[in-house]
Motif scaffolding. Sequence first.
Motif, PDB file in Angstrom:
ATOM      1  N   TYR A  81       0.815  -1.214   0.000  1.00  0.00           N
ATOM      2  CA  TYR A  81       0.000   0.000   0.000  1.00  0.00           C
ATOM      3  C   TYR A  81       0.843   1.255   0.000  1.00  0.00           C
ATOM      4  N   GLN A  82       0.461   2.177  -0.873  1.00  0.00           N
ATOM      5  CA  GLN A  82       1.049   3.515  -0.888  1.00  0.00           C
ATOM      6  C   GLN A  82       0.349   4.394   0.144  1.00  0.00           C
ATOM      7  N   ASP A  83      -0.957   4.146   0.322  1.00  0.00           N
ATOM      8  CA  ASP A  83      -1.767   4.914   1.265  1.00  0.00           C
ATOM      9  C   ASP A  83      -1.260   4.658   2.689  1.00  0.00           C
ATOM     10  N   ALA A  84      -0.879   5.726   3.385  1.00  0.00           N
ATOM     11  CA  ALA A  84      -0.284   5.582   4.719  1.00  0.00           C
ATOM     12  C   ALA A  84      -1.228   4.901   5.704  1.00  0.00           C
ATOM     13  N   GLU A  85      -2.510   5.237   5.655  1.00  0.00           N
ATOM     14  CA  GLU A  85      -3.457   4.649   6.606  1.00  0.00           C
ATOM     15  C   GLU A  85      -3.611   3.145   6.381  1.00  0.00           C
ATOM     16  N   LEU A  86      -3.787   2.734   5.130  1.00  0.00           N
ATOM     17  CA  LEU A  86      -3.909   1.299   4.840  1.00  0.00           C
ATOM     18  C   LEU A  86      -2.603   0.565   5.152  1.00  0.00           C
ATOM     19  N   ARG A  87      -1.490   1.208   4.899  1.00  0.00           N
ATOM     20  CA  ARG A  87      -0.194   0.594   5.198  1.00  0.00           C
ATOM     21  C   ARG A  87      -0.049   0.394   6.702  1.00  0.00           C
TER      22      ARG A  87
END
Length: 110
Positions: A81-87
Amino acid sequence: MNILNTGADAYRDKKCRDAHYQAVIQPKIDISETEVRRVYQYMQESRHVRHLFADTKEKADSLRSLLASGVPFDSLARMIYQDAELRENGGDLGWIKWDELDYPLAMTAF
């Protein structure tokens, strides 16, 4: 423009849409009572959903193989994931209702 004409035009347009739906669209809809009950039940439930996303079948197969070999789900989520929250949350979407998801994901989750 007269408000009465606008209201009359809107009413006529709605009646035309309703007639079109009943004559053309509704006869093409074939949903069984069982399916209606299943979807209704899904819409009453919530599921805790975590997911990994792959944009190709090859990437999805690779993720599945890594999971099967014991790589933790959270670790894979942090890698893809690039998205910080999903990561950070390991692909965790939390508690979700059926109608809050895209149809293919909802059908998989439920």
